[in-house]
Design a protein around this motif. Structure first.
Motif, PDB file in Angstrom:
ATOM      1  N   GLY A   1       9.881 -38.699  28.707  1.00 15.29           N
ATOM      2  CA  GLY A   1      10.784 -37.068  27.478  1.00 15.29           C
ATOM      3  C   GLY A   1      11.550 -38.492  26.637  1.00 15.29           C
ATOM      4  N   SER A   2      11.116 -39.681  26.877  1.00 12.84           N
ATOM      5  CA  SER A   2      12.194 -40.391  25.191  1.00 12.84           C
ATOM      6  C   SER A   2      11.495 -40.732  24.625  1.00 12.84           C
ATOM      7  N   LEU A   3      10.232 -41.081  24.689  1.00 13.95           N
ATOM      8  CA  LEU A   3       9.065 -41.450  23.713  1.00 13.95           C
ATOM      9  C   LEU A   3       8.956 -39.748  22.506  1.00 13.95           C
ATOM     10  N   LEU A   4       8.561 -38.494  23.729  1.00 18.31           N
ATOM     11  CA  LEU A   4       8.536 -37.689  22.772  1.00 18.31           C
ATOM     12  C   LEU A   4       9.578 -37.734  21.789  1.00 18.31           C
ATOM     13  N   GLY A   5      10.790 -37.544  21.991  1.00 14.33           N
ATOM     14  CA  GLY A   5      12.002 -37.544  21.498  1.00 14.33           C
ATOM     15  C   GLY A   5      12.055 -37.649  20.334  1.00 14.33           C
ATOM     16  N   ALA A   6      11.894 -39.471  21.002  1.00 11.28           N
ATOM     17  CA  ALA A   6      12.218 -40.142  19.402  1.00 11.28           C
ATOM     18  C   ALA A   6      10.949 -40.172  18.521  1.00 11.28           C
TER      19      ALA A   6
ATOM     20  N   ALA B   1      22.867 -39.483  27.528  1.00 15.63           N
ATOM     21  CA  ALA B   1      21.560 -38.465  28.390  1.00 15.63           C
ATOM     22  C   ALA B   1      20.691 -39.103  29.139  1.00 15.63           C
ATOM     23  N   LEU B   2      20.872 -40.465  29.547  1.00 12.29           N
ATOM     24  CA  LEU B   2      19.983 -41.319  30.272  1.00 12.29           C
ATOM     25  C   LEU B   2      20.632 -40.926  32.008  1.00 12.29           C
ATOM     26  N   ILE B   3      21.334 -41.084  31.625  1.00 12.85           N
ATOM     27  CA  ILE B   3      22.729 -41.183  33.216  1.00 12.85           C
ATOM     28  C   ILE B   3      22.132 -39.531  33.499  1.00 12.85           C
ATOM     29  N   VAL B   4      22.722 -38.891  32.971  1.00 11.07           N
ATOM     30  CA  VAL B   4      22.912 -37.315  32.938  1.00 11.07           C
ATOM     31  C   VAL B   4      20.987 -36.831  33.532  1.00 11.07           C
ATOM     32  N   ALA B   5      19.866 -36.820  32.567  1.00 16.34           N
ATOM     33  CA  ALA B   5      18.929 -37.020  33.162  1.00 16.34           C
ATOM     34  C   ALA B   5      18.279 -37.960  34.896  1.00 16.34           C
ATOM     35  N   SER B   6      18.307 -38.792  34.424  1.00 13.74           N
ATOM     36  CA  SER B   6      18.230 -39.477  36.210  1.00 13.74           C
ATOM     37  C   SER B   6      19.157 -38.611  37.091  1.00 13.74           C
TER      38      SER B   6
END
Length: 808
Positions: free
Chosen positions: A141-146, A110-115
């Motif tokens: 986005g990572s903090l909110l999703g986590a 997800a990190l690679i695709v979002a980047s």
């Protein structure tokens, strides 16, 4: 129910067998990899081999440095520093790859695709801005999703109280970042810093208002409408079954590249044709009457192909038709960009298609010539084919220049097998916020010949961020016709899209990038289009109808202040009635003039040099002289304490003999740099320099003033301040992006401003001055304490007698 149960059991058996087969295949793959992979000794050997390669490369550099008779030992420092930098970069990349490998596979993907999507959507932003936006987006986005994952559903019961507290904190921080980012994107941007409008500073003479009708007001003709097209358009009935006239397609394959592959397939699927069958389609507004009427073609530029651009010039079409012009807004949407072009990565979209855009305009003119000469056709004899104008916006602005060039050529420069047989009576070109240089046959810039040319551009153009049309303005050659002229208009506050009613305030094309633009200082759409109506209408009246009383509008907007919205306008102007004394194009000798036999001298200047003038994108395609002064420095260096001056001495013979009705004309611009320090002085401009932005400086720069002095052969001097006409406008700064770190494009650029001094005004202040005996033109820098200006195209215009306007 038994058959259903049996089917489910069969499916379960098949799935189980598939999983076992997949596991066996994976095990075989792993055994194969282990069998062919090098062992640890081989890897260590490969590592030593690469380090040996590094040593050999460095040794070759060291040998070259030390093999000279007298080595420069300091040259060895880069040999030490650069490998250390490369080592540090390698360590950082290794740590990043290790950190990525430690992440859960799903999150890593997800990190690679979002980047990747972030970079793709914001491509073209400054690297720093792109990195900051990417980091903020991924982190938030990572903090909110986590936080959501840890506090809801199954995750809620699988974490300790401390973990849930950390997750809640992350949720709050991530939410705050998301809300802040959304608010920032929704925000239109900051207010622009204060700006002095130099043309409105008290003290200048009031120019005589035009005694003609407002060209933006409807004329006496009733306006009719029709459309012509292929009759088979898939998406627009006005070019399909509702088309008034049907036109044959033309083969554009010699002019269009990359209508092929997956992207070309998608383009063909949408439009229903390929480059071999390009349609000739347009919306037409025309006056009711017998004519013949001048013909005006309008062509859009690049925009989202499926958001059709040709309806966006109806406001011009209806206005001009009411004033006796036939106006056709040409459809070239099929050449525009589409999201489907991404199927062609790494080479998406059509390539350098602006020659196709220009060629298609000539094919439209061919149709109009046929109609005009066809017995019984509704347009028979109604089209004045000797009075044609082409108007282009954005890429269309370059297309009209290409069309004018092709109109005079026998063959297509890129393929002489394509014959050109046009020769239309194209009198005038109008370029609205154009690009330049996308089509350069044989690496040569297009150079329009024997046409009138007008270009207008806005300071807040978020697409074509540089005044590119001013490059073409410099290259236009007016030919022998004494009536032709070329002009430019730079409008502070105008953007790119609002000249088309469908494009609006968003200049950046697709999606998110539009919200990075600073839209707050952009003028209202109605005001921007009003400016277009006034100037386009006036230019066509002046060049297609020879109503020359409109010409002063292109030299000074104040002659029609009641027609125009309040804004800063900068004009450029030249015509065939001007004797050019100094263009600085003839050689690199700073003491010679373009007019044979003249000489130039200077006194007390901090800067005196000829330069190719740079703009935001490239150069201005002209040389000019840069003049700087610093009154305090001149006073310290000069025993006479005379102000700095730049003098043009005219030759004794032949005497030109301009009368008092002639006009001194020149183009001047603020260079937006500080005067140079004396030779040998330590570097540094002090705490505040001209090259600082107004925001950094904390206040707006004051307009520049100086003295214009004319001296006749008897030595009689006549002086007027520059402010007699207008002060020099400081370079206009436009923060096109919301933040400076989002753009690498400078906020300002050199934009010339034409100044015109009637010689009669000098006679008024010095009655003994004889304009026919003019010997010297002096620019005396005695009013503003310091500054640097760019001077070009100094000349004297033999004043023409303007013809009265006849009724429309």
């Amino acid at each position: 129910m038994k058959p259903i149960i049996a089917d489910r059991e069969s499916a379960a058996v098949v799935a189980s067998r598939f999983r076992r087969a997949w596991r066996r295949l994976a095990a075989w793959r792993n055994r194969l990899i282990r069998a062919v992979s090098p062992g640890p000794y081989a890897w260590r050997g490969a590592t030593r081999g690469l380090w040996l390669l590094v040593a050999v490369l460095l040794a070759s550099v060291v040998w070259q440095i030390l093999s000279v008779p007298s080595p420069n030992w300091l040259a060895l420092l880069p040999v030490v520093i650069l490998p250390l930098v490369a080592l540090l970069a390698g360590v950082l990349i290794s740590l990043l790859l290790r950190a990525l490998a430690a992440l859960p596979p799903g999150y890593r993907l997800a990190l690679i695709v979002a980047s990747g999507l972030f970079v793709l959507l914001l491509l073209g932003s400054a690297p720093l801005g792109l990195a900051l936006l990417l980091g903020i987006g991924l982190f938030g986005g990572s903090l909110l999703g986590a936080g959501i994952g840890a506090l809801t559903g199954d995750g809620r019961g699988q974490h300790t109280s401390l973990q849930r507290a950390v997750a809640a904190s992350g949720f709050v921080v991530g939410g705050a970042i998301a809300v802040t980012a959304a608010g920032w994107l929704w925000w239109d941007g900051p207010d622009e810093p204060p700006l002095v409008n130099a043309a409105l500073v008290p003290g200048a003479r009031a120019p005589a208002p035009l005694e003609v009708d407002d060209p933006a007001l409807p004329g006496p003709y009733d306006v009719l409408f029709l459309s012509y097209g292929s009759g088979r358009d898939r998406h627009r009935p006005e070019y399909g079954e509702q088309a008034t006239f049907r036109t044959a397609a033309v083969d554009g394959r010699p002019f269009v590249e990359r209508w092929s592959g997956p992207a070309g397939w998608a383009r063909t699927r949408y439009w229903g044709f390929d480059a071999s069958a390009l349609p000739l389609q347009a919306r037409v507004w025309y006056p009711e009457g017998d004519g013949p009427f001048p013909l005006v073609l309008v062509v859009h530029g690049n925009h989202i192909a499926e958001d059709y651009s040709d309806p966006g010039y109806e406001y011009l079409g209806r206005l001009l038709a009411s004033r006796g012009f036939i106006v056709a807004s040409v459809d070239q949407n099929f050449l525009n960009s589409s999201g489907a072009d991404l199927l062609g990565i790494p080479a998406p979209g059509l390539k350098e298609e602006n020659d196709a855009r220009g060629w298609l305009l000539l094919e439209h003119l061919r149709v109009w010539r046929e109609w005009n000469g066809t017995d019984g056709h509704p347009f028979e004899g109604k089209v004045d084919l000797d009075r044609i104008a082409l108007i282009g916006h954005s890429r269309g602005g370059e297309a009209v220049v290409i069309a004018a060039m092709f109109n005079g050529l026998p063959h297509y420069p890129d393929d002489a097998r394509v014959n050109f047989e046009y020769g239309f009576g194209i009198r005038s070109l109008i370029a609205i916020a154009p690009v330049d240089g996308q089509y350069r046959p044989a690496a040569v810039d297009t150079r329009p010949e024997a046409v009138n040319y007008f270009v207008l551009h806005g300071s807040y153009d978020g697409d074509v961020q540089s005044f590119h049309g001013s490059r073409v303005l410099q290259r236009v050659r007016l030919g022998e016709d004494a009536e032709r002229f070329k002009a430019g208009l730079y409008i502070h506050g105008a953007n790119h899209g609002q000249f088309n009613t469908g494009w609006g305030r968003a200049d950046a094309g697709f999606g998110l990038r539009n919200r990075l633009l600073n839209q707050r200082p952009v003028m209202p759409a109605a005001a921007q289009r009003r400016i277009a109506e006034v100037y386009v209408g006036a230019f066509l009246e002046a060049t297609l109808r020879d109503r020359h009383a409109y010409r002063p509008l292109f030299r000074d907007h104040r002659v029609a202040a009641g027609w125009l919205p309040s804004a800063v306008y900068l004009h450029q102007y030249q015509d065939n009635a001007t004797d050019l004394l100094c263009t600085f194009e003839e050689d690199l000798d700073v003491t010679t003039t373009t007019w044979p036999g003249g000489r130039i001298e200077a006194h007390g200047l901090t800067d005196w040099k000829i330069r190719q003038i740079g703009i935001k994108w490239g150069t201005l395609d002209t040389r000019a002289v840069i003049l700087g002064w610093n009154r305090a420095q001149t006073a310290a260096d000069s025993a006479t304490r005379e102000p700095a001056a730049y003098t043009i001495r005219l030759p004794d013979e032949p005497r030109i003999g301009w009368g008092a009705n002639a006009v001194l004309t020149f183009h001047l611009a603020d260079a937006n740099v500080a005067p140079s320090q004396p030779l040998g002085a330590p570097p540094g401009d002090g705490p505040e320099t001209a090259s600082q932005t107004d925001a950094e400086r904390g206040h707006a720069r004051e307009p520049i003033d100086l003295t214009i002095e004319l001296i006749d052969r008897a030595g009689t001097s006549a002086q007027l301040p520059l402010g007699h006409v207008a002060l020099l406008q400081p370079q206009i700064e436009a923060a096109v992006a919301k933040s400076a770190w989002l753009s690498n494009v400078p906020r300002s650029e050199v934009v010339f401003q034409v100044f015109e001094f009637p010689l009669a005004d000098f006679v008024a202040v010095a009655p003994r001055f004889e304009p026919a005996e003019l010997a010297q033109i002096r620019f005396v820098f005695d009013r503003s304490a310091q500054g640097v200006v760019v001077l070009d195209d100094v000349g004297v215009r033999r004043q023409r007698v303007e013809r009265p306007i006849e009724g429309t």
